[in-house]
Design an enzyme around this catalytic site. Structure first.
Site, PDB file in Angstrom:
ATOM      1  N   HIS A  73      -2.242  -4.976  21.626  1.00 44.62           N
ATOM      2  CA  HIS A  73      -1.758  -4.256  23.004  1.00 44.62           C
ATOM      3  C   HIS A  73      -0.476  -4.674  22.946  1.00 44.62           C
ATOM      4  O   HIS A  73      -0.018  -5.965  22.786  1.00 44.62           O
ATOM      5  CB  HIS A  73      -2.510  -4.476  24.279  1.00 44.62           C
ATOM      6  CG  HIS A  73      -2.141  -3.441  25.305  1.00 44.62           C
ATOM      7  ND1 HIS A  73      -1.155  -4.046  25.970  1.00 44.62           N
ATOM      8  CD2 HIS A  73      -2.773  -2.468  25.789  1.00 44.62           C
ATOM      9  CE1 HIS A  73      -1.106  -2.849  27.025  1.00 44.62           C
ATOM     10  NE2 HIS A  73      -1.964  -1.949  26.812  1.00 44.62           N
ATOM     11  N   ASP A  99      -9.500   0.946  25.017  1.00 45.68           N
ATOM     12  CA  ASP A  99     -10.030   1.996  24.007  1.00 45.68           C
ATOM     13  C   ASP A  99     -11.394   1.572  23.095  1.00 45.68           C
ATOM     14  O   ASP A  99     -12.099   2.429  22.632  1.00 45.68           O
ATOM     15  CB  ASP A  99      -9.118   2.481  23.343  1.00 45.68           C
ATOM     16  CG  ASP A  99      -7.978   3.283  24.040  1.00 45.68           C
ATOM     17  OD1 ASP A  99      -6.727   3.028  23.939  1.00 45.68           O
ATOM     18  OD2 ASP A  99      -8.620   4.147  24.767  1.00 45.68           O
TER      19      ASP A  99
HETATM   20  C1  SDX Z   1      -3.386   2.153  25.139  1.00 43.99           C
HETATM   21  O1  SDX Z   1       0.835   0.312  26.757  1.00 43.99           O
HETATM   22  C2  SDX Z   1      -0.493   0.707  27.425  1.00 43.99           C
HETATM   23  O2  SDX Z   1      -0.314  -0.042  28.594  1.00 43.99           O
HETATM   24  C3  SDX Z   1      -1.323   1.457  26.601  1.00 43.99           C
HETATM   25  C4  SDX Z   1      -2.733   1.443  27.425  1.00 43.99           C
HETATM   26  C5  SDX Z   1      -2.521   2.235  28.599  1.00 43.99           C
HETATM   27  O3  SDX Z   1      -3.606   1.961  29.404  1.00 43.99           O
HETATM   28  O4  SDX Z   1      -1.504   3.195  28.759  1.00 43.99           O
HETATM   29  O5  SDX Z   1      -3.237   0.473  27.399  1.00 43.99           O
HETATM   30  C6  SDX Z   1      -3.757   2.357  26.425  1.00 43.99           C
HETATM   31  O6  SDX Z   1      -2.650   2.953  24.289  1.00 43.99           O
HETATM   32  C7  SDX Z   1      -4.211   0.836  24.468  1.00 43.99           C
HETATM   33  C8  SDX Z   1      -3.881   0.878  22.904  1.00 43.99           C
HETATM   34  C9  SDX Z   1      -4.695   1.679  22.195  1.00 43.99           C
HETATM   35  N1  SDX Z   1      -4.295   1.760  20.758  1.00 43.99           N
HETATM   36  C10 SDX Z   1      -4.768   1.143  19.625  1.00 43.99           C
HETATM   37  O7  SDX Z   1      -6.041   0.539  19.899  1.00 43.99           O
HETATM   38  C11 SDX Z   1      -4.263   1.277  18.172  1.00 43.99           C
HETATM   39  C12 SDX Z   1      -4.323   0.062  17.447  1.00 43.99           C
HETATM   40  N2  SDX Z   1      -3.479  -0.640  18.284  1.00 43.99           N
HETATM   41  C13 SDX Z   1      -1.924  -1.075  17.565  1.00 43.99           C
HETATM   42  O8  SDX Z   1      -1.545   0.081  17.040  1.00 43.99           O
HETATM   43  C14 SDX Z   1      -1.158  -1.806  18.507  1.00 43.99           C
HETATM   44  O9  SDX Z   1      -1.653  -3.089  18.573  1.00 43.99           O
HETATM   45  C15 SDX Z   1      -0.274  -1.256  19.633  1.00 43.99           C
HETATM   46  C16 SDX Z   1       0.037   0.240  19.238  1.00 43.99           C
HETATM   47  C17 SDX Z   1      -1.654  -1.009  20.372  1.00 43.99           C
HETATM   48  C18 SDX Z   1       0.566  -2.031  20.000  1.00 43.99           C
HETATM   49  O10 SDX Z   1       1.586  -2.084  19.295  1.00 43.99           O
HETATM   50  P1  SDX Z   1       2.768  -2.955  19.198  1.00 43.99           P
HETATM   51  O11 SDX Z   1       2.873  -3.548  20.605  1.00 43.99           O
HETATM   52  O12 SDX Z   1       3.998  -2.148  18.635  1.00 43.99           O
HETATM   53  O13 SDX Z   1       2.418  -4.117  18.115  1.00 43.99           O
HETATM   54  P2  SDX Z   1       2.871  -4.564  16.890  1.00 43.99           P
HETATM   55  O14 SDX Z   1       2.995  -3.359  15.971  1.00 43.99           O
HETATM   56  O15 SDX Z   1       4.282  -5.089  17.133  1.00 43.99           O
HETATM   57  O16 SDX Z   1       1.799  -5.682  16.295  1.00 43.99           O
HETATM   58  C19 SDX Z   1       2.394  -6.924  16.137  1.00 43.99           C
HETATM   59  C20 SDX Z   1       1.448  -7.369  14.943  1.00 43.99           C
HETATM   60  C21 SDX Z   1       2.082  -6.525  13.722  1.00 43.99           C
HETATM   61  O17 SDX Z   1       1.836  -7.407  12.631  1.00 43.99           O
HETATM   62  P3  SDX Z   1       3.228  -8.306  11.836  1.00 43.99           P
HETATM   63  O18 SDX Z   1       4.172  -7.385  11.515  1.00 43.99           O
HETATM   64  O19 SDX Z   1       3.623  -9.335  13.191  1.00 43.99           O
HETATM   65  O20 SDX Z   1       2.665  -9.072  10.554  1.00 43.99           O
HETATM   66  O21 SDX Z   1       0.185  -7.306  15.142  1.00 43.99           O
HETATM   67  C22 SDX Z   1      -0.273  -6.396  14.043  1.00 43.99           C
HETATM   68  C23 SDX Z   1       0.981  -5.588  13.781  1.00 43.99           C
HETATM   69  O22 SDX Z   1       0.875  -5.179  12.367  1.00 43.99           O
HETATM   70  N3  SDX Z   1      -1.208  -5.252  14.675  1.00 43.99           N
HETATM   71  C24 SDX Z   1      -2.244  -5.002  14.251  1.00 43.99           C
HETATM   72  C25 SDX Z   1      -2.740  -4.269  15.179  1.00 43.99           C
HETATM   73  N4  SDX Z   1      -2.293  -4.278  16.247  1.00 43.99           N
HETATM   74  C26 SDX Z   1      -1.115  -5.037  16.041  1.00 43.99           C
HETATM   75  N5  SDX Z   1      -2.825  -5.112  13.071  1.00 43.99           N
HETATM   76  C27 SDX Z   1      -4.039  -4.586  12.901  1.00 43.99           C
HETATM   77  N6  SDX Z   1      -4.715  -3.972  13.765  1.00 43.99           N
HETATM   78  C28 SDX Z   1      -4.219  -3.589  14.921  1.00 43.99           C
HETATM   79  N7  SDX Z   1      -4.997  -3.021  15.844  1.00 43.99           N
END
Ligand code: SDX
Length: 431
Positions: free
Chosen positions: A308, A365
């Site tokens: 998140h 989710d």
């Molecule tokens: C919702 O914003 C909100 O409030 C949203 C929400 C709401 O109520 O409106 O809470 C609802 O959208 C919840 C999120 C649902 N999405 C998912 O579950 C999809 C999976 N999650 C990821 O795509 C991700 O965690 C996000 C999109 C939720 C957040 O993305 P960010 O903040 O851009 O995080 P990031 O990509 O910068 O991650 C930081 C690191 C990265 O690795 P490095 O580059 O540091 O090595 O964490 C890794 C990312 O690759 N990472 C993940 C991951 N989430 C982040 N790696 C594997 N699996 C994941 N799920």
């Protein structure tokens, strides 16, 4: 006097005012930066940028705190319901008896769609995704209200009616899109039923008999709506604010929110989580294949339902839904293997250094789809359920923009990195 930040640029020092919120959040106000320095800021994904001040929802991502108008989500989940909480989010305080009755009556009076809307449903192919239908039909519904089409920005006279109509009709549209997708006859809402019960009635009743509204089923779905009701400046709410800032009407702004919510990184994740758990179940995998793929940058896979932008701790909504999963499935005597897979996956991830280092926890989710499956809601409707729940939050943010004295249109800047000046070349000479 607020503290000042000092920015040193090209040998000059620029004072910048700071802002502190009611919960101690701090910001540097850069409203005058470009005029004074010629510089703008750049912030990929807006991770460090506040687009607004807001009084609706407070999140402390490090502590896993979520409050609607200052009231903890845990209290609302235990003691309130979706419609009462929706009123709180939109109007800023819990309704008294008279206010709740008026709001409930407005929802009942505005729950039918114009009969001609049925022709729009006819126009969609059987396999149309309900989120595509929902966003299109919200705008279509507004066209049947001449006064709304003539509504002028800031007019409050009928605004409460439009608020109730949108909240009420989004449910009717969602139910109709489900029925249409299965070639079933449309089921009309009943005056006697409250919001969530009526939605289940319109989804699952038949022309011969009403769907049995088990209290635990109605309460579980109402809880899902409540937990999704707002979440400060997430992707879809920021989209609603962006569209609202152009002074577009409430329906048009929230239809845009539906489109933003649909993405698998946002509200579409609940559908993606179930598809992931079903694949793990089908393959008899213990989840380690998915975890490995999620850690492999080249896989293009994420572990859906984890991580998140704001929560670097357990999403408080996920905690509540995880507990509700156990309650609902045991009350309904359902033994869903996907719940066990989800729990094993969570346990493995929370021990894995990759996820621990990045503070990736289950988000709202991760477990919500398992409850919706137990309630008989088809997976393609999961994000629609999220949209119905988020409507009060989108409306509250729209209302904040509408009530802002200045109300400037949102128009971010950019840093151009394209080709510098060049000129038109005739077709003959091009390579
Ligand atoms: C919702 O914003 C909100 O409030 C949203 C929400 C709401 O109520 O409106 O809470 C609802 O959208 C919840 C999120 C649902 N999405 C998912 O579950 C999809 C999976 N999650 C990821 O795509 C991700 O965690 C996000 C999109 C939720 C957040 O993305 P960010 O903040 O851009 O995080 P990031 O990509 O910068 O991650 C930081 C690191 C990265 O690795 P490095 O580059 O540091 O090595 O964490 C890794 C990312 O690759 N990472 C993940 C991951 N989430 C982040 N790696 C594997 N699996 C994941 N799920």
């Amino acid at each position: 006097m607020s503290k000042e930040a000092k920015l040193e640029l090209d040998g000059k020092v620029y004072p910048l005012p700071t802002v502190e919120g009611s919960e101690g959040e701090k910001a540097v106000d850069i409203s005058s930066l470009r005029a004074n320095t010629g510089y703008i800021t750049l912030d990929d994904g807006y991770g460090n940028t506040g687009s607004c001040v807001s009084k609706v929802t407070f999140i402390d991502g490090d502590k896993g705190i979520l409050r609607y108008r200052g009231i903890p989500i845990e209290e609302l989940a235990e003691k309130s319901n979706f419609i009462e909480t929706g009123y709180l989010i939109i109007y800023g305080k819990l309704p008294n008896r008279a206010q709740l009755k008026r709001f409930s009556d407005l929802l009942t009076d505005n729950q039918f769609l114009h009969e001609d809307m049925k022709f729009h449903f006819e126009g969609f192919p059987m396999g149309a995704h309900p989120m595509a239908i929902l966003s299109a039909m919200i705008n279509a519904a507004s066209c049947f209200d001449e006064r709304l089409m003539r509504w002028k920005w800031g007019e409050t006279r009928d605004f409460d009616v439009y608020v109730a109509r949108l909240i009420s009709q989004v449910r009717t549209i969602a139910a109709y899109s489900y029925r249409k997708s299965r070639g079933l006859p449309l089921i009309y809402p009943k005056k006697a039923y409250k919001y969530t019960a009526n939605f289940l009635h319109m989804l699952f009743s038949t022309p011969y008999e009403d769907f049995e509204l088990k209290p635990e089923v109605v309460k579980a779905l109402d809880l899902i709506f409540l937990l999704h009701a707002d979440h400060e400046q997430n992707c879809s709410t920021s989209t609603v604010r962006m569209v609202a800032s152009s002074q577009a009407n409430l329906f048009a702004s929230c239809a845009a929110g539906v489109c933003a919510l649909w993405g698998p990184l946002h509200g579409g994740a609940n559908q993606a989580v179930i598809e992931m758990l079903e694949e793990i179940h089908r393959e008899g995998d213990d989840g380690s294949k998915f975890i490995a793929a999620a850690k492999d940058k080249n896989s293009g896979r994420k572990l859906m339902g984890f991580g998140h932008r704001v929560y670097k701790n357990y999403d408080p909504r996920a905690k509540i839904i995880k507990k509700a999963c156990d309650d609902v499935l045991s009350k309904l005597h359902i033994n869903d293997p996907l719940l066990d897979i989800a729990k094993h996956l969570e346990a493995a991830v929370l021990k894995d250094p990759y996820f621990i280092e990045r503070k990736l926890y289950p988000n709202v989710d991760f477990y919500s789809g398992i409850i919706m499956r137990a309630l008989g809601i088809p997976v393609e409707m999961f994000t629609v359920i999220f949209a119905i729940g988020r409507m009060p939050g989108w409306i509250a943010n729209y209302k904040e923009i509408m009530e802002e004295p200045k109300g400037r249109i949102y128009r971010p800047r950019q840093i151009y990195t394209g080709r510098t000046l060049n000129h038109y070349a005739p077709l003959a000479g091009r390579k």
